[in-house]
Every structure is written in C-alpha cells, then in structure tokens.
Design a protein around this motif. Structure first.
Motif, PDB file in Angstrom:
ATOM      1  N   GLY A  12      -2.437   9.001  92.597  1.00 54.86           N
ATOM      2  CA  GLY A  12      -1.419   7.945  92.557  1.00 54.86           C
ATOM      3  C   GLY A  12      -1.634   7.057  91.339  1.00 54.86           C
ATOM      4  O   GLY A  12      -1.431   5.843  91.400  1.00 54.86           O
ATOM      5  N   GLY A  13      -2.035   7.670  90.233  1.00 57.43           N
ATOM      6  CA  GLY A  13      -2.350   6.899  89.015  1.00 57.43           C
ATOM      7  C   GLY A  13      -1.167   6.676  88.096  1.00 57.43           C
ATOM      8  O   GLY A  13      -1.329   6.201  86.976  1.00 57.43           O
ATOM      9  N   SER A  14       0.032   6.999  88.579  1.00 58.91           N
ATOM     10  CA  SER A  14       1.203   6.896  87.699  1.00 58.91           C
ATOM     11  C   SER A  14       1.957   5.585  87.833  1.00 58.91           C
ATOM     12  O   SER A  14       2.932   5.359  87.114  1.00 58.91           O
ATOM     13  N   SER A  15       1.524   4.728  88.743  1.00 62.05           N
ATOM     14  CA  SER A  15       2.323   3.525  89.008  1.00 62.05           C
ATOM     15  C   SER A  15       1.452   2.443  89.634  1.00 62.05           C
ATOM     16  O   SER A  15       0.415   2.745  90.254  1.00 62.05           O
ATOM     17  N   GLY A  16       1.854   1.216  89.497  1.00 64.35           N
ATOM     18  CA  GLY A  16       1.279   0.089  90.226  1.00 64.35           C
ATOM     19  C   GLY A  16      -0.232   0.004  90.161  1.00 64.35           C
ATOM     20  O   GLY A  16      -0.836  -0.022  89.085  1.00 64.35           O
ATOM     21  N   ILE A  17      -0.848  -0.030  91.337  1.00 64.35           N
ATOM     22  CA  ILE A  17      -2.298  -0.230  91.445  1.00 64.35           C
ATOM     23  C   ILE A  17      -3.058   0.930  90.789  1.00 64.35           C
ATOM     24  O   ILE A  17      -4.006   0.715  90.043  1.00 64.35           O
ATOM     25  N   GLY A  18      -2.646   2.156  91.078  1.00 65.93           N
ATOM     26  CA  GLY A  18      -3.331   3.318  90.508  1.00 65.93           C
ATOM     27  C   GLY A  18      -3.244   3.334  88.985  1.00 65.93           C
ATOM     28  O   GLY A  18      -4.224   3.652  88.294  1.00 65.93           O
ATOM     29  N   PHE A  19      -2.086   2.975  88.458  1.00 68.14           N
ATOM     30  CA  PHE A  19      -1.898   2.940  87.006  1.00 68.14           C
ATOM     31  C   PHE A  19      -2.813   1.876  86.386  1.00 68.14           C
ATOM     32  O   PHE A  19      -3.448   2.106  85.350  1.00 68.14           O
ATOM     33  N   ALA A  20      -2.887   0.716  87.039  1.00 67.64           N
ATOM     34  CA  ALA A  20      -3.766  -0.355  86.525  1.00 67.64           C
ATOM     35  C   ALA A  20      -5.228   0.093  86.553  1.00 67.64           C
ATOM     36  O   ALA A  20      -5.997  -0.228  85.640  1.00 67.64           O
ATOM     37  N   CYS A  21      -5.601   0.847  87.590  1.00 64.66           N
ATOM     38  CA  CYS A  21      -6.973   1.387  87.653  1.00 64.66           C
ATOM     39  C   CYS A  21      -7.219   2.333  86.476  1.00 64.66           C
ATOM     40  O   CYS A  21      -8.268   2.278  85.827  1.00 64.66           O
ATOM     41  N   ALA A  22      -6.246   3.205  86.213  1.00 61.91           N
ATOM     42  CA  ALA A  22      -6.393   4.171  85.124  1.00 61.91           C
ATOM     43  C   ALA A  22      -6.576   3.438  83.790  1.00 61.91           C
ATOM     44  O   ALA A  22      -7.480   3.752  83.007  1.00 61.91           O
ATOM     45  N   LEU A  25     -10.093   1.469  83.768  1.00 64.76           N
ATOM     46  CA  LEU A  25     -11.266   2.339  83.716  1.00 64.76           C
ATOM     47  C   LEU A  25     -11.323   3.104  82.392  1.00 64.76           C
ATOM     48  O   LEU A  25     -12.401   3.312  81.833  1.00 64.76           O
ATOM     49  N   ALA A  26     -10.162   3.470  81.862  1.00 64.27           N
ATOM     50  CA  ALA A  26     -10.137   4.134  80.554  1.00 64.27           C
ATOM     51  C   ALA A  26     -10.583   3.150  79.466  1.00 64.27           C
ATOM     52  O   ALA A  26     -11.338   3.519  78.551  1.00 64.27           O
ATOM     53  N   GLN A  27     -10.156   1.889  79.581  1.00 66.57           N
ATOM     54  CA  GLN A  27     -10.596   0.868  78.608  1.00 66.57           C
ATOM     55  C   GLN A  27     -12.107   0.676  78.672  1.00 66.57           C
ATOM     56  O   GLN A  27     -12.745   0.349  77.676  1.00 66.57           O
ATOM     57  N   MET A  28     -12.687   0.879  79.872  1.00 64.41           N
ATOM     58  CA  MET A  28     -14.144   0.747  80.021  1.00 64.41           C
ATOM     59  C   MET A  28     -14.873   1.972  79.468  1.00 64.41           C
ATOM     60  O   MET A  28     -16.101   2.014  79.472  1.00 64.41           O
ATOM     61  N   GLY A  29     -14.131   2.976  79.057  1.00 66.85           N
ATOM     62  CA  GLY A  29     -14.729   4.147  78.419  1.00 66.85           C
ATOM     63  C   GLY A  29     -14.897   5.350  79.323  1.00 66.85           C
ATOM     64  O   GLY A  29     -15.466   6.370  78.905  1.00 66.85           O
ATOM     65  N   TYR A  30     -14.433   5.269  80.571  1.00 65.73           N
ATOM     66  CA  TYR A  30     -14.566   6.406  81.493  1.00 65.73           C
ATOM     67  C   TYR A  30     -13.570   7.506  81.151  1.00 65.73           C
ATOM     68  O   TYR A  30     -12.526   7.260  80.543  1.00 65.73           O
ATOM     69  N   ARG A  31     -13.899   8.714  81.604  1.00 63.40           N
ATOM     70  CA  ARG A  31     -12.971   9.854  81.466  1.00 63.40           C
ATOM     71  C   ARG A  31     -12.093   9.860  82.711  1.00 63.40           C
ATOM     72  O   ARG A  31     -12.604  10.035  83.817  1.00 63.40           O
ATOM     73  N   VAL A  32     -10.806   9.668  82.504  1.00 68.69           N
ATOM     74  CA  VAL A  32      -9.896   9.462  83.641  1.00 68.69           C
ATOM     75  C   VAL A  32      -8.906  10.628  83.770  1.00 68.69           C
ATOM     76  O   VAL A  32      -8.352  11.097  82.774  1.00 68.69           O
ATOM     77  N   VAL A  33      -8.729  11.056  85.003  1.00 64.77           N
ATOM     78  CA  VAL A  33      -7.667  12.022  85.327  1.00 64.77           C
ATOM     79  C   VAL A  33      -6.758  11.331  86.338  1.00 64.77           C
ATOM     80  O   VAL A  33      -7.232  10.859  87.377  1.00 64.77           O
ATOM     81  N   ILE A  34      -5.486  11.253  86.042  1.00 59.22           N
ATOM     82  CA  ILE A  34      -4.547  10.656  87.017  1.00 59.22           C
ATOM     83  C   ILE A  34      -3.735  11.771  87.677  1.00 59.22           C
ATOM     84  O   ILE A  34      -3.588  12.860  87.120  1.00 59.22           O
TER      85      ILE A  34
END
Ligand SMILES: NC(=O)c1ccc[n+]([C@@H]2O[C@H](COP(=O)([O-])OP(=O)(O)OC[C@H]3O[C@@H](n4cnc5c(N)ncnc54)[C@H](OP(=O)(O)O)[C@@H]3O)[C@@H](O)[C@H]2O)c1
Length: 239
Positions: A12-22, A25-34
């Motif tokens: 659920g990384g395409s919108s709202g809360i999930g998107f903000a998490c993506a 976390l990506a800004q923190m340098g993590y490898r993210v898959v949405i």
C-alpha cells in the motif's frame, strides 16, 4: 546493517500513509519496494518519487498473486502493511453486515495473507509494522466496523510478536490523517470534517501522512520495541 543494505517492503505504498513511509524511508537511505494494486499504479508512484525505489503489483483480493509478488521480491528485511480496505462507518443498529464482511475480506484477510506469503522471505532479525486505526483504541459510536477490523489486526500483531520472535512485530494506530482516502469527499466538506475533528483534539490539528511515517520508521528501526501498539492519533483517546 547500513540502510543501503536494508530492504523494506511497503504494502500500500502508492498513496497516503504508505506513500509517506516510502518517501521517508527512501530519504533515510533504505532500499524500498512499494506495492499497489496494479502495475499502472506502481508506475505512477515510482514516477512521483525522486529516489531509486522498486515496485510490485499486489492486490489483497488475489491470494496467489500476493505469493507471486513476494517470490519476485525475494529476501528482504522489514515489512510495512499500510494497505487500506473499504471503510465501514455507521451506527451498529443499521450497520450493513456485508459491508463489514467486505472490510474484513480486504484489510484483515489482506494483512493475514500478505504476512503468511511474506514470512519465508522476511529476515529473522527483521520487523513487521502493521497500520491499524484509532477506532480500535477508543469507543467512538458509529465506528464499530472499523473497530472490529482494526482490533483484529492489533491482536494478531501483538500475538505474532511472540510467535515470530526474534522478528519484531508492532502496530501503529493512526487517528484521523488527511490522505487520498478522503478524495471522494467534496473539498469543502472534507476540510470541514478535518477541521471539526482537529478542534476536538488536544493537539488542535489533524494528522499528516508523514506523522504516521515517522512512527513507522521509529518502530522499524528501534531494536528494543516489539509487541507494541503505538497511538499516533492527536490524543483522541484522551477524550
Ligand atoms: N487516513 C486515515 O484517516 C486513517 C485513519 C486510521 C487508519 N488508517 C489506515 O491507514 C492505512 C492507510 O490508509 P490511507 O489513508 O493512507 O489510505 P489511501 O491513501 O487510500 O491508500 C491506500 C493504499 O492501500 C492500497 N490498497 C487499497 N486496496 C488494496 C487492496 N485490495 N490490496 C492491496 N492494496 C490495496 C492502495 O493501493 P492503490 O494505489 O492500488 O489503490 C493504496 O496504496 C489503512 O489501513 C487505513 O485503514 C487511515
């Protein structure tokens, strides 16, 4: 492990809360898959994010598809479940049973099936963060459907913290957050709803998706937190 060597799947990384998490976390340098329900939504989301993020289609309604998505993703370290189901508002007396059942079918069974499919790929030292909802934590008339679905998710999460250890499992319980989940409302009605809710809270504001993403990042990164339900709700429980 360095963030650049740590991979996170955000369902659920395409919108709202999930998107903000993506984004956070990506800004923190993590490898993210949405994930999003369709490849088109995945592509749209990746185009919006400046970071090097990957994506997979995943729909709670398609159980074999969930397993296939995790087989494609392969081994990873942290799982965030932020996908939504249909919201079920309304007084209990006239609450539509089918609507509540559909909400369970989507969000509860979606989380359940996703967790089962993800486990073989999820690192033993990793974590799971589930997004529930404040209706499960505070007795608000008209939210029985939401309370039941999110309450079931919270109890599942706390028990899994013991069963899946040493993996950590936590839940974040958001209050009202301004996300595209309310895009169906007319702009004036939406703003009035948000402002009205904010006025009743001690903090005198409604939540932003990044308020919740900040909590998810904390639960994911703090190695001493497991079995917790973290309320990020502006104090709605205080009345
Ligand atoms: N916003 C609030 O006030 C609030 C309050 C308390 C709790 N929550 C909870 O927070 C979570 C996120 O809500 P949100 O407000 O950020 O919602 P949102 O902006 O509508 O985003 C929903 C996300 O869930 C995905 N999704 C929807 N149906 C799905 C399905 N059948 N299978 C897989 N993914 C699906 C969507 O993917 P697509 O892009 O493909 O549609 C999207 O990525 C939800 O669980 C919600 O119950 C929200």
């Amino acid at each position: 492990m360095k963030p650049s060597e740590t991979s996170i799947v955000i369902v659920g990384g395409s919108s709202g809360i999930g998107f903000a998490c993506a984004r956070r976390l990506a800004q923190m340098g993590y490898r993210v898959v949405i994930t999003a329900r369709t490849q088109a939504r995945v592509d749209e989301t990746l185009a919006k994010l400046a970071h090097d993020i990957a994506g997979q289609p995943l729909d709670y309604a398609d159980r074999p598809g969930i397993a296939a998505a995790f087989a494609r993703i392969g081994a990873f370290d942290h799982l965030v479940l932020a996908g939504a189901g249909p919201a079920t508002w309304g007084a209990f007396e006239s609450l539509d049973r089918d609507a509540v059942q559909a909400a369970f079918a989507s969000k509860f069974w979606g989380y359940f099936d996703t967790l089962q499919a993800a486990l073989p790929q999820l690192a033993k030292q990793g974590s799971i963060t589930l997004v529930s909802g404040a209706a499960a934590r505070v007795a608000l008339p008209g939210t029985v459907g939401l309370a039941a679905v999110n309450g079931a998710i919270e109890r599942m999460g706390v028990t899994l913290a013991k069963e899946l250890a040493p993996r950590r499992v936590n839940v974040v319980s958001p209050g009202l957050v301004d996300t595209p989940a309310y895009d169906w409302m007319a702009p004036e009605a939406r703003q009035a709803m948000l402002d009205g809710a904010a006025a009743k809270l001690r903090v005198q504001r409604y939540g932003t998706p990044d308020d919740i993403a900040q909590a998810v990042a904390f639960l994911m990164t703090n190695p001493y937190v497991t079995g917790s339900i973290l309320d990020v709700d502006g104090g709605v429980r205080l009345g």
